[in-house]
Design a protein around this motif. Structure first.
Motif, PDB file in Angstrom:
ATOM      1  N   UNK A  52       0.828  -1.209   0.000  1.00  0.00           N
ATOM      2  CA  UNK A  52       0.000   0.000   0.000  1.00  0.00           C
ATOM      3  C   UNK A  52       0.866   1.265   0.000  1.00  0.00           C
ATOM      4  N   UNK A  53       0.349   2.301  -0.632  1.00  0.00           N
ATOM      5  CA  UNK A  53       0.859   3.656  -0.411  1.00  0.00           C
ATOM      6  C   UNK A  53       0.055   4.212   0.767  1.00  0.00           C
ATOM      7  N   UNK A  54       0.538   3.933   1.952  1.00  0.00           N
ATOM      8  CA  UNK A  54      -0.240   4.136   3.171  1.00  0.00           C
ATOM      9  C   UNK A  54      -0.719   5.575   3.326  1.00  0.00           C
ATOM     10  N   UNK A  55      -2.040   5.732   3.380  1.00  0.00           N
ATOM     11  CA  UNK A  55      -2.709   6.997   3.710  1.00  0.00           C
ATOM     12  C   UNK A  55      -2.396   8.132   2.737  1.00  0.00           C
ATOM     13  N   UNK A  56      -1.923   7.795   1.544  1.00  0.00           N
ATOM     14  CA  UNK A  56      -1.638   8.851   0.564  1.00  0.00           C
ATOM     15  C   UNK A  56      -2.910   9.597   0.194  1.00  0.00           C
ATOM     16  N   UNK A  57      -4.043   8.893   0.167  1.00  0.00           N
ATOM     17  CA  UNK A  57      -5.308   9.572  -0.112  1.00  0.00           C
ATOM     18  C   UNK A  57      -5.605  10.644   0.938  1.00  0.00           C
ATOM     19  N   UNK A  58      -5.194  10.400   2.187  1.00  0.00           N
ATOM     20  CA  UNK A  58      -5.402  11.390   3.235  1.00  0.00           C
ATOM     21  C   UNK A  58      -4.401  12.541   3.130  1.00  0.00           C
ATOM     22  N   UNK A  59      -3.177  12.227   2.717  1.00  0.00           N
ATOM     23  CA  UNK A  59      -2.178  13.284   2.551  1.00  0.00           C
ATOM     24  C   UNK A  59      -2.640  14.319   1.534  1.00  0.00           C
ATOM     25  N   UNK A  60      -3.301  13.855   0.477  1.00  0.00           N
ATOM     26  CA  UNK A  60      -3.718  14.740  -0.609  1.00  0.00           C
ATOM     27  C   UNK A  60      -5.213  15.041  -0.570  1.00  0.00           C
ATOM     28  N   UNK A  61      -5.823  14.858   0.585  1.00  0.00           N
ATOM     29  CA  UNK A  61      -7.281  14.973   0.702  1.00  0.00           C
ATOM     30  C   UNK A  61      -7.798  16.389   0.461  1.00  0.00           C
ATOM     31  N   UNK A 165      -3.958  20.750 -18.797  1.00  0.00           N
ATOM     32  CA  UNK A 165      -4.217  20.105 -17.518  1.00  0.00           C
ATOM     33  C   UNK A 165      -2.954  19.526 -16.916  1.00  0.00           C
ATOM     34  N   UNK A 166      -2.985  19.353 -15.604  1.00  0.00           N
ATOM     35  CA  UNK A 166      -1.858  18.784 -14.860  1.00  0.00           C
ATOM     36  C   UNK A 166      -2.378  17.625 -14.017  1.00  0.00           C
ATOM     37  N   UNK A 167      -1.882  16.432 -14.293  1.00  0.00           N
ATOM     38  CA  UNK A 167      -2.193  15.258 -13.482  1.00  0.00           C
ATOM     39  C   UNK A 167      -1.072  15.065 -12.468  1.00  0.00           C
ATOM     40  N   UNK A 168      -1.436  14.956 -11.200  1.00  0.00           N
ATOM     41  CA  UNK A 168      -0.477  14.639 -10.147  1.00  0.00           C
ATOM     42  C   UNK A 168      -0.802  13.231  -9.657  1.00  0.00           C
ATOM     43  N   UNK A 169       0.095  12.300  -9.935  1.00  0.00           N
ATOM     44  CA  UNK A 169      -0.095  10.901  -9.541  1.00  0.00           C
ATOM     45  C   UNK A 169       0.612  10.686  -8.217  1.00  0.00           C
ATOM     46  N   UNK A 170      -0.157  10.353  -7.184  1.00  0.00           N
ATOM     47  CA  UNK A 170       0.321  10.438  -5.797  1.00  0.00           C
ATOM     48  C   UNK A 170       0.683   9.059  -5.232  1.00  0.00           C
ATOM     49  N   UNK A 171       1.896   8.948  -4.696  1.00  0.00           N
ATOM     50  CA  UNK A 171       2.416   7.681  -4.209  1.00  0.00           C
ATOM     51  C   UNK A 171       3.240   7.895  -2.951  1.00  0.00           C
ATOM     52  N   UNK A 172       3.631   6.776  -2.330  1.00  0.00           N
ATOM     53  CA  UNK A 172       4.609   6.828  -1.240  1.00  0.00           C
ATOM     54  C   UNK A 172       5.706   5.823  -1.527  1.00  0.00           C
TER      55      UNK A 172
END
Length: 293
Positions: A52-61, A165-172
């Motif tokens: 998992x990319x732990x809690x990345x959805x929360x980091x970028x919420x 447009x700018x896509x930011x693909x978020x990971x850990x």
């Protein structure tokens, strides 16, 4: 297929009104593990969660609060990885023959990290036995394809509305990642596929913002971006894609997966980064390096 309805597979957190030309994507932070998947696996508990990319959805919420949509997976990366080609499949994992269009020779498949992964992060085998080929293909049809269809719609809508447009693909990334040739540990890595998925100006600005905030940030090494960054980044058309990797060690205990007490501070820092990136793009929106040529 597990009893997961499509609307639960992923979420799109929309702003009240999209006011900035950004789309944020968190494809590896899903943490709903279908019981059928757990039953197939030789792993359990925290072990199965190592990918998992732990809690990345929360980091970028805060994306939606800032005026951009956030697409996030609820299914785990160990179950299906949408940051791959649709059919990067390992024939050793399946009973039966894969279709001829499957990419069975990619480096990611060889490493056990194809569209349906064979291992989790510490090279631990996921499955106790081979999977039916049809099950693998069903995951692609019912999860992978709808996810990418949603991502394409968000990018296309943004492109139409703003002209680019700018896509930011978020990971850990693991805390033990080091800069090649040194012991320096980056807090963030910005990937632009070595300048092919986004303008150099955008990448440099992302690095500069993070460094001004006191973080160590580097570009492309060792993570230059995966399938999503490569596939959707088309700078010549005004579509830019950046991958951002956050070092897990700065916000989560990688053994227990418990958030650090200063987790909210990292969330605030990421939010500040997002806000400054939006401000930069708004200021230079007509720059030919960002807009379509």
């Amino acid at each position: 297929m597990p009893e997961i309805r499509e609307y639960e597979l992923f979420e799109i957190r929309e702003p009240v009104s999209q006011t900035i030309p950004f789309v944020y994507n968190s494809p590896h932070s899903g943490r709903i593990y279908p019981p059928e998947f757990i039953a197939q696996s030789r792993l359990e508990g925290i072990s199965i969660r190592r990918s998992e990319d732990h809690y990345v959805d929360e980091l970028f919420s805060a994306a939606s609060l800032l005026g951009a949509p956030l697409l996030l997976a609820n299914f785990p990366r160990a179950y299906l990885d949408v940051n791959r080609e649709p059919y990067e499949l390992d024939p050793r994992m399946f009973d039966g023959l894969l279709p001829p269009f499957a990419n069975i020779n990619s480096l990611r498949v060889a490493g056990g990290l194809g569209t349906i992964p064979r291992i989790v992060a510490e090279n631990m085998e996921i499955y106790a036995r081979r999977l039916p080929v049809q099950e693998g293909l069903d995951r692609v049809e019912s999860i992978y394809k709808p996810y990418h269809a949603a991502l394409r719609r968000l990018i296309a809508r943004t492109h139409v509305q703003f002209g680019f447009g700018v896509l930011i693909d978020c990971h850990s990334m693991p805390g033990n990642v080091r800069v090649a040739g040194s012991n320096a540990r980056p807090d963030f890595i910005i990937g632009d596929r070595y300048g092919t998925s986004a303008s150099a100006e955008l990448s440099r600005m992302a690095i500069s913002i993070l460094e001004e905030m006191g973080f160590t940030a580097i570009r492309n090494k060792p993570y230059a971006g995966g399938f999503i960054t490569e596939h959707y980044g088309r700078p010549a058309r005004g579509l830019h894609a950046l991958q951002i990797e956050v070092n897990r060690a700065i916000y989560v205990d990688e053994v227990t997966l418990e958030k650090h007490t200063d987790f909210p501070l990292i969330v605030n820092a990421v939010t500040g980064f997002m806000r400054q990136m939006a401000s930069y793009v708004e200021q230079f929106a007509t720059d030919t390096a960002l807009a379509a040529e």
